[in-house]
Design an enzyme around this catalytic site. Structure first.
Site, PDB file in Angstrom:
ATOM      1  N   ASP A   1       0.844  -1.199   0.000  1.00 13.57           N
ATOM      2  CA  ASP A   1       0.000   0.000   0.000  1.00 13.57           C
ATOM      3  C   ASP A   1       0.881   1.252   0.000  1.00 13.57           C
ATOM      4  O   ASP A   1       2.038   1.215   0.406  1.00 13.57           O
ATOM      5  CB  ASP A   1      -0.899   0.000   1.246  1.00 13.57           C
TER       6      ASP A   1
ATOM      7  N   TYR B   1     -11.922   6.473 -14.759  1.00 18.25           N
ATOM      8  CA  TYR B   1     -12.226   5.486 -13.716  1.00 18.25           C
ATOM      9  C   TYR B   1     -12.981   4.302 -14.302  1.00 18.25           C
ATOM     10  O   TYR B   1     -12.581   3.146 -14.152  1.00 18.25           O
ATOM     11  CB  TYR B   1     -13.043   6.138 -12.589  1.00 18.25           C
TER      12      TYR B   1
ATOM     13  N   LYS C   1     -11.669   0.363 -14.868  1.00 11.27           N
ATOM     14  CA  LYS C   1     -12.327  -0.761 -14.191  1.00 11.27           C
ATOM     15  C   LYS C   1     -12.907  -1.757 -15.183  1.00 11.27           C
ATOM     16  O   LYS C   1     -12.951  -2.958 -14.907  1.00 11.27           O
ATOM     17  CB  LYS C   1     -13.424  -0.222 -13.246  1.00 11.27           C
TER      18      LYS C   1
HETATM   19  P1  NAD Z   1     -10.004   3.186  -0.139  1.00  8.98           P
HETATM   20  O1  NAD Z   1      -9.530   4.524  -0.557  1.00  8.98           O
HETATM   21  O2  NAD Z   1     -10.450   2.986   1.256  1.00  8.98           O
HETATM   22  O3  NAD Z   1      -8.911   2.072  -0.453  1.00  8.98           O
HETATM   23  C1  NAD Z   1      -7.933   2.182  -1.430  1.00  8.98           C
HETATM   24  C2  NAD Z   1      -6.663   1.559  -0.899  1.00  8.98           C
HETATM   25  O4  NAD Z   1      -5.677   1.704  -1.925  1.00  8.98           O
HETATM   26  C3  NAD Z   1      -6.130   2.259   0.338  1.00  8.98           C
HETATM   27  O5  NAD Z   1      -5.571   1.330   1.237  1.00  8.98           O
HETATM   28  C4  NAD Z   1      -5.075   3.188  -0.231  1.00  8.98           C
HETATM   29  O6  NAD Z   1      -4.072   3.563   0.683  1.00  8.98           O
HETATM   30  C5  NAD Z   1      -4.542   2.354  -1.386  1.00  8.98           C
HETATM   31  N1  NAD Z   1      -3.899   3.178  -2.415  1.00  8.98           N
HETATM   32  C6  NAD Z   1      -4.388   4.321  -2.969  1.00  8.98           C
HETATM   33  N2  NAD Z   1      -3.506   4.814  -3.860  1.00  8.98           N
HETATM   34  C7  NAD Z   1      -2.454   3.962  -3.877  1.00  8.98           C
HETATM   35  C8  NAD Z   1      -1.232   3.932  -4.592  1.00  8.98           C
HETATM   36  N3  NAD Z   1      -0.916   4.887  -5.476  1.00  8.98           N
HETATM   37  N4  NAD Z   1      -0.369   2.919  -4.360  1.00  8.98           N
HETATM   38  C9  NAD Z   1      -0.677   1.941  -3.450  1.00  8.98           C
HETATM   39  N5  NAD Z   1      -1.817   1.912  -2.746  1.00  8.98           N
HETATM   40  C10 NAD Z   1      -2.703   2.906  -2.949  1.00  8.98           C
HETATM   41  O7  NAD Z   1     -11.171   2.834  -1.156  1.00  8.98           O
HETATM   42  P2  NAD Z   1     -12.011   1.500  -1.411  1.00  8.98           P
HETATM   43  O8  NAD Z   1     -13.349   1.966  -1.797  1.00  8.98           O
HETATM   44  O9  NAD Z   1     -11.858   0.509  -0.333  1.00  8.98           O
HETATM   45  O10 NAD Z   1     -11.298   0.989  -2.749  1.00  8.98           O
HETATM   46  C11 NAD Z   1     -10.796  -0.322  -2.886  1.00  8.98           C
HETATM   47  C12 NAD Z   1     -11.075  -0.769  -4.313  1.00  8.98           C
HETATM   48  O11 NAD Z   1     -12.472  -0.897  -4.507  1.00  8.98           O
HETATM   49  C13 NAD Z   1     -10.591   0.227  -5.381  1.00  8.98           C
HETATM   50  O12 NAD Z   1      -9.982  -0.476  -6.436  1.00  8.98           O
HETATM   51  C14 NAD Z   1     -11.886   0.867  -5.849  1.00  8.98           C
HETATM   52  O13 NAD Z   1     -11.809   1.352  -7.158  1.00  8.98           O
HETATM   53  C15 NAD Z   1     -12.845  -0.284  -5.726  1.00  8.98           C
HETATM   54  N6  NAD Z   1     -14.256   0.097  -5.668  1.00  8.98           N
HETATM   55  C16 NAD Z   1     -14.732   0.859  -4.657  1.00  8.98           C
HETATM   56  C17 NAD Z   1     -16.088   1.196  -4.636  1.00  8.98           C
HETATM   57  C18 NAD Z   1     -16.670   2.050  -3.544  1.00  8.98           C
HETATM   58  O14 NAD Z   1     -17.825   2.504  -3.687  1.00  8.98           O
HETATM   59  N7  NAD Z   1     -15.965   2.290  -2.448  1.00  8.98           N
HETATM   60  C19 NAD Z   1     -16.944   0.736  -5.635  1.00  8.98           C
HETATM   61  C20 NAD Z   1     -16.411  -0.045  -6.648  1.00  8.98           C
HETATM   62  C21 NAD Z   1     -15.071  -0.386  -6.657  1.00  8.98           C
END
Ligand code: NAD
Length: 260
Positions: free
Chosen positions: A32, A153, A157
């Site tokens: 991370d 985005y 995805k």
């Molecule tokens: P979040 O921001 O809580 O988690 C993202 C994680 O990625 C964090 O631990 C962050 O520190 C890490 N991160 C961010 N940039 C980084 C980088 N440059 N290098 C290494 N690590 C990095 O958000 P989340 O919602 O838990 O997202 C997790 C996944 O779920 C993502 O791929 C997101 O696109 C996907 N997602 C989220 C949602 C939603 O509604 N939250 C919906 C669909 C998909």
């Protein structure tokens, strides 16, 4: 007990998944940008490669599972979205393949249910999936502003789920299955940023989540997505390969009723 690696395990969906795995007694290496066992900005190619080298060292005996979860939302700069959500996800998962093959493990990549919503930029998808050109993808998305960043985005995805489907047959034939999960709007720091941005807040609140109707908390919880992920990577799901599971409370079914 198993040996697992996850990207983006510090907050949100990744953190919830990591916690459940650790509660089951597994060892989980978190990669991370902050608070990782391997700390690296995966959007930057050189850091990504350093993280891969560290992972190869830490998991020299092999991996039971690799989860690509790190991602940024549509509020971030378009080039970072492309680099992290597609190129880093693909590169790290590819690098995990030989480690997974050692133990007959499996991989899971986090996509999004937005991948198949209206407005997909197919040119972006082609630059990622067909041309495999990170510099060109970043250049194409760099100038996007406001709501237009959703194209980066959504494109990233869609592209990562497409990549999973493309390689799934080849991988499974070598004993490693790979799947993707497509979460709906889930209450994490990523969603919070979107809700705080006037360009995105209306859209994010507009999509219905049928299973959440009438509940005080209208969004999904990271733990709900994590439970689905745990099933997908478990031996109980050993017939799943190349599957994109919509874990979105039924949103995709409402928006694209006639398609699956
Ligand atoms: P979040 O921001 O809580 O988690 C993202 C994680 O990625 C964090 O631990 C962050 O520190 C890490 N991160 C961010 N940039 C980084 C980088 N440059 N290098 C290494 N690590 C990095 O958000 P989340 O919602 O838990 O997202 C997790 C996944 O779920 C993502 O791929 C997101 O696109 C996907 N997602 C989220 C949602 C939603 O509604 N939250 C919906 C669909 C998909």
């Amino acid at each position: 007990m198993g040996f697992y690696a996850i990207t983006g395990g510090t907050t949100g969906i990744g953190a919830a998944t990591r916690k459940l795995l650790q509660e089951q007694g597994h060892t989980v290496i978190n990669i991370d940008i902050k608070g990782g066992d391997i700390t690296a900005d995966l959007a930057i190619k050189a850091e990504r490669q350093r993280a891969i080298a560290e992972l190869q060292q830490k998991a020299a005996e092999g991996l039971d599972c690799f989860i690509s979860c790190a991602g940024v939302g549509p509020t971030e700069p378009g080039d970072r979205i492309m680099s992290l959500n597609y190129f880093a996800a693909k590169e790290l998962t590819e690098a995990a393949f030989p480690l997974l093959a050692k133990k007959g493990g499996n991989a899971l990549v986090v996509s999004s249910n937005s991948a198949n919503m209206a407005g997909l930029n197919t040119e972006f998808v082609a630059i990622m999936c067909d041309e495999d050109d990170e510099a060109k993808a970043c250049q194409a998305a760099k100038g996007l502003e406001g709501l237009a960043k959703q194209q980066a985005y959504q494109g990233s995805k869609f592209a990562i789920a497409k990549w999973v489907r493309r390689i799934s047959g080849k991988w499974a034939a070598r004993g490693v299955r790979i799947n993707a999960i497509a979460p709906g709007a889930t209450m994490t720091p990523l969603l919070e940023k979107g809700l705080a941005d006037p360009n995105f807040t209306t859209g994010m609140r507009t999509y219905p989540i049928p299973t959440q109707y009438g509940k005080a908390d209208n969004f999904l919880k990271p733990e709900q997505i994590a439970q689905c992920m745990l099933f997908m990577i478990s031996p109980a799901a050993d017939c799943l390969n190349g599957t994109v599971l919509y874990a979105d409370g039924g949103t995709d079914a409402v928006l694209r009723t006639e398609r699956f």
